[in-house]
Enzyme design. Structure first.
Site, PDB file in Angstrom:
ATOM      1  N   GLY A  78      39.203  47.890  45.207  1.00  0.00           N
ATOM      2  CA  GLY A  78      37.796  48.226  45.011  1.00  0.00           C
ATOM      3  C   GLY A  78      37.475  49.687  45.265  1.00  0.00           C
ATOM      4  CD1 TRP A  96      36.270  36.495  38.194  1.00  0.00           C
ATOM      5  CD2 TRP A  96      34.764  34.860  37.905  1.00  0.00           C
ATOM      6  NE1 TRP A  96      36.386  36.033  36.903  1.00  0.00           N
ATOM      7  CE2 TRP A  96      35.481  35.031  36.703  1.00  0.00           C
ATOM      8  CE3 TRP A  96      33.765  33.887  37.954  1.00  0.00           C
ATOM      9  CZ2 TRP A  96      35.222  34.275  35.568  1.00  0.00           C
ATOM     10  CZ3 TRP A  96      33.500  33.123  36.840  1.00  0.00           C
ATOM     11  CH2 TRP A  96      34.224  33.307  35.639  1.00  0.00           C
ATOM     12  CE  LYS A  97      37.639  41.382  45.157  1.00  0.00           C
ATOM     13  NZ  LYS A  97      37.878  42.631  45.841  1.00  0.00           N
ATOM     14  N   GLY A 151      40.175  42.372  40.547  1.00  0.00           N
ATOM     15  CA  GLY A 151      38.869  42.151  41.171  1.00  0.00           C
ATOM     16  C   GLY A 151      37.756  42.635  40.257  1.00  0.00           C
ATOM     17  N   GLY A 152      37.266  43.843  40.524  1.00  0.00           N
ATOM     18  CA  GLY A 152      36.102  44.375  39.797  1.00  0.00           C
ATOM     19  C   GLY A 152      36.181  44.251  38.287  1.00  0.00           C
TER      20      GLY A 152
HETATM   21  C1  PEP Z   1      41.205  42.259  44.677  1.00  0.00           C
HETATM   22  O1  PEP Z   1      40.321  42.220  45.490  1.00  0.00           O
HETATM   23  O2  PEP Z   1      42.041  41.343  44.616  1.00  0.00           O
HETATM   24  C2  PEP Z   1      41.284  43.425  43.802  1.00  0.00           C
HETATM   25  C3  PEP Z   1      42.432  43.741  43.302  1.00  0.00           C
HETATM   26  O3  PEP Z   1      40.115  44.125  43.595  1.00  0.00           O
HETATM   27  P1  PEP Z   1      39.898  45.399  42.613  1.00  0.00           P
HETATM   28  O4  PEP Z   1      40.605  45.087  41.331  1.00  0.00           O
HETATM   29  O5  PEP Z   1      38.419  45.488  42.455  1.00  0.00           O
HETATM   30  O6  PEP Z   1      40.491  46.567  43.318  1.00  0.00           O
END
Ligand code: PEP
Length: 254
Positions: A176, A13-14, A237-238
């Site tokens: 991202g 979730w950062k 991530g997102g």
């Molecule tokens: C991450 O930061 O681990 C990632 C995979 O981000 P995203 O899915 O948003 O590219």
């Protein structure tokens, strides 16, 4: 995906979600997760929401992960948290060496190695991230970069200690950005990583290590990525901030 390795999908979730927002997201994930038993699901909220998410998922099969930790047990390390502090919250996973930690906070392979050792000594599953920049890929340096990160980040960890380790291949250019590695590009690097592990810990153990793919994974591209022979799920991530999207990705790993 290899049926001998249980797929694992983790949501990073950062720096997103207050406690209230985290609880709303978890409630929806929990509702949908009951039908996804063949996949290990891990949620990695920010530190401030770990306790609340831990309580919310208690009694379910969903695992809890942190996004970072320090390698020391305790002491004058302002802003850091220890493995014991994570374990106290029933946290069983920790992301180590995410490219944002490496790029924005100067985390080195040596630091990654210390953290991985502390995680293993503390019964935490380290999710160890490796990946190349676009410039490195274009200069044909992908394998050299990954080799350095894997050999140094996992240095002196023997086959008998290695089983809890989860690897995550995350090409930095795909994080991202909406640009995803093609299934073939991702599989090639995953296979390369498994080959490196084989050199380090032998074939038998290397075959048991799960390697996640991360980088703009979405419901639309997850299935094809996860069905590659050396891809064992994803680090998301997102799309992990939306319960429907995250659970669609989880289900793509079934
Ligand atoms: C991450 O930061 O681990 C990632 C995979 O981000 P995203 O899915 O948003 O590219």
């Amino acid at each position: 995906m290899n049926t001998n390795r249980k797929p694992i999908v983790a949501g990073n979730w950062k720096m997103n979600n207050t406690v209230a927002e985290a609880l709303a997201l978890v409630a929806e994930i929990k509702r949908q997760a009951a039908e996804s038993k063949g996949v290990e699901i891990v949620l990695c909220p920010p530190f401030t929401a770990l306790q609340a998410v831990s309580n919310a998922i208690s009694g379910t099969a969903i695992g809890l992960g942190a996004q970072n930790m320090h390698w020391e047990k305790a002491g004058a390390f302002t802003g850091e948290v220890s493995a014991a502090m994570l374990r106290e919250l029933y946290c069983h996973y920790v992301i180590i060496g995410h490219s944002e930690r490496r790029t924005l906070f100067g985390e080195t392979d040596a630091a990654v190695n210390r953290k991985v050792k502390t995680a293993l000594a503390s019964n935490l599953h380290p999710i160890v991230c490796v990946g190349e920049t676009l410039q490195q890929r274009q200069a044909n340096q992908t394998e050299a970069v990954i080799r350095t990160q894997v050999l140094n980040g996992l240095k002196d960890i023997g086959p008998d200690q290695f089983t809890p380790v989860i690897m995550a291949y995350e090409p930095i250019w795909a994080i991202g950005t909406g640009m995803t590695a093609t299934p073939d590009q991702a599989q090639a690097v995953h296979k390369f990583i498994r080959g490196l592990l084989q050199e380090m810990i032998g074939e038998r153990v290397a075959q048991t290590v799960r390697i996640q793919y991360g980088g703009s994974v979405k419901p639309a591209n997850a299935r094809e990525l996860f069905h590659q022979p050396d891809i064992d799920g994803g680090l998301i991530g997102g799309a992990a901030l939306d319960a429907d999207a995250f659970m669609a990705i989880v289900n793509a790993a079934l």
